[in-house]
Design an enzyme around this catalytic site. Structure first.
Site, mmCIF file in Angstrom:
data_model
loop_
_atom_site.group_PDB
_atom_site.id
_atom_site.type_symbol
_atom_site.label_atom_id
_atom_site.label_comp_id
_atom_site.label_asym_id
_atom_site.label_seq_id
_atom_site.Cartn_x
_atom_site.Cartn_y
_atom_site.Cartn_z
ATOM 1 N N ALA A 1 -64.968 -91.054 -16.209
ATOM 2 C CA ALA A 1 -64.270 -91.393 -14.973
ATOM 3 C C ALA A 1 -63.864 -90.129 -14.227
ATOM 4 O O ALA A 1 -63.894 -89.033 -14.775
ATOM 5 C CB ALA A 1 -63.041 -92.232 -15.301
ATOM 6 N N LYS A 2 -63.489 -90.325 -12.967
ATOM 7 C CA LYS A 2 -63.029 -89.195 -12.148
ATOM 8 C C LYS A 2 -61.901 -88.453 -12.854
ATOM 9 O O LYS A 2 -61.810 -87.253 -12.812
ATOM 10 C CB LYS A 2 -62.522 -89.711 -10.806
ATOM 11 C CG LYS A 2 -63.624 -90.073 -9.841
ATOM 12 C CD LYS A 2 -63.358 -89.438 -8.460
ATOM 13 C CE LYS A 2 -64.598 -89.502 -7.582
ATOM 14 N NZ LYS A 2 -64.991 -90.903 -7.307
ATOM 15 N N ARG A 3 -61.025 -89.255 -13.485
ATOM 16 C CA ARG A 3 -59.886 -88.681 -14.205
ATOM 17 C C ARG A 3 -60.351 -87.620 -15.221
ATOM 18 O O ARG A 3 -59.771 -86.560 -15.343
ATOM 19 C CB ARG A 3 -59.169 -89.828 -14.921
ATOM 20 C CG ARG A 3 -57.879 -89.533 -15.565
ATOM 21 C CD ARG A 3 -57.100 -90.849 -15.755
ATOM 22 N NE ARG A 3 -57.987 -91.951 -16.177
ATOM 23 C CZ ARG A 3 -58.314 -92.195 -17.444
ATOM 24 N NH1 ARG A 3 -57.858 -91.426 -18.404
ATOM 25 N NH2 ARG A 3 -59.096 -93.210 -17.742
#
Ligand code: GLU
Length: 314
Positions: free
Chosen positions: A237-239
């Site tokens: 994920a972007k995270r």
């Protein structure tokens, strides 16, 4: 066969973007068609200065040269959404819309990716008496009925847009055109035959097909590709991208990796190579007559933890 890669210049090109770009490039090339790059810079607060140039530079590094797009003029110019306002405005004028002053839902509706959207819009502002005296968004008056399509990866899909999403925003109250409108208009007017993108955008497809139908534009076929996963099998994920390095092309380049070392494993995930080892782009193109994607798992050696940023007030 016309395909496109449509990045938003909100950051550097990551592996998920490179996978999508490679699919689109190889599919166009194997059919002797055109590969189009379109820069989706519609949402000014999200645009990162310099990101568009960096993405284009990473595409060049990978060898994914485009036939139409930024700095390569073609018949469907402009290829930068920020310059196509008059085209979207004209399309808006041909659609059944109404002004809406419901603010919270309006903000959620500008976010295309899964999990970023709010609940179904209940149609409050269809009734002019319920509108407030403030800047209004424009919503599509969504007709009843199902939209069906056959995704090249996911198979037959059907959605009742009126029941699931409701009347959706085409232009925000701050004047920014919605992703759904711009993409539907551009894929149609650019005569794109096959769209490749991450399957977090699967839920947008019915809306885009509906808009193309209402505007009398042609629709592409869609291939929604599985998301990129980390070595542990978890969705990257972007995270995570802020916590690990090695998930952007720029970081891999900085470590001295060659284009073929990146392209091979990506091409393997698309079904264009038998093994996840370095491979020349031309060899991937030669096998691209059949798209058989599986989830791309980032090789363990590519990722490394970024040094933790420590709080200074401890
Ligand atoms: N610009 C969108 C993004 O970068 C992709 C749009 C699309 O492929 O339809 O997420």
């Amino acid at each position: 066969m016309r395909t496109r890669f449509a990045p938003s210049p909100t950051g550097d090109l990551h592996l998920g973007g490179a996978l999508v770009a490679l699919a689109a490039y190889c599919r166009a090339r194997v059919h002797g068609g055109a590969f189009v790059v379109r820069m989706e810079d519609l949402d000014p607060p999200r645009v990162v200065p310099g990101a568009a140039e960096r993405i284009l530079d990473d595409l060049r590094f990978l060898g994914l040269s485009w036939d139409e797009g930024p700095s390569v003029e073609g018949p469907y110019s402009p290829y930068v959404q920020g310059e196509a306002g008059a085209i979207y405005e004209e399309a808006l004028g041909r659609l059944p819309t109404y002004p809406c002053t419901c603010t919270r839902a309006e903000i959620a509706a500008s976010a295309p990716h899964e999990g970023e959207e709010g609940p179904r819009y209940p149609g409050t502002c269809r009734d002019p008496a319920r509108r407030k005296d403030r800047p209004a968004a424009l919503r599509l008056w969504v007709p009843e009925g199902r939209v069906a399509f056959d995704d090249l990866v996911r198979g037959p899909i059907e959605e009742d847009v009126a029941a699931v999403v409701g009347d959706f925003v085409l232009r925000r109250a701050d004047g920014v055109f919605a992703y759904q409108l711009a993409v539907a208009v551009d894929d149609g007017r650019m005569r794109i035959d096959e769209v490749h993108r991450g399957d977090d955008l699967l839920g947008s497809t019915a809306r885009q097909l509906l808009l193309q139908r209402l505007l009398g534009l042609p629709s592409p076929r869609y291939a929604h590709l599985p998301v990129v996963r980390g070595p542990d099998g978890e969705r990257l994920a972007k995270r995570h991208q802020t916590q690990v390095s090695g998930s952007t092309i720029r970081e891999l380049r900085a470590r001295g990796m060659a284009a073929e070392e990146i392209l091979g494993p990506l091409g393997h995930a698309l079904g264009f190579a038998d093994a996840a080892r370095p491979c020349a782009l031309a060899a991937l193109v030669a096998r691209a007559d059949r798209l058989a994607p599986r989830s791309f798992v980032v090789p363990g050696g590519w990722l490394s933890a970024k040094p933790a940023v420590r709080a200074t007030n401890a």
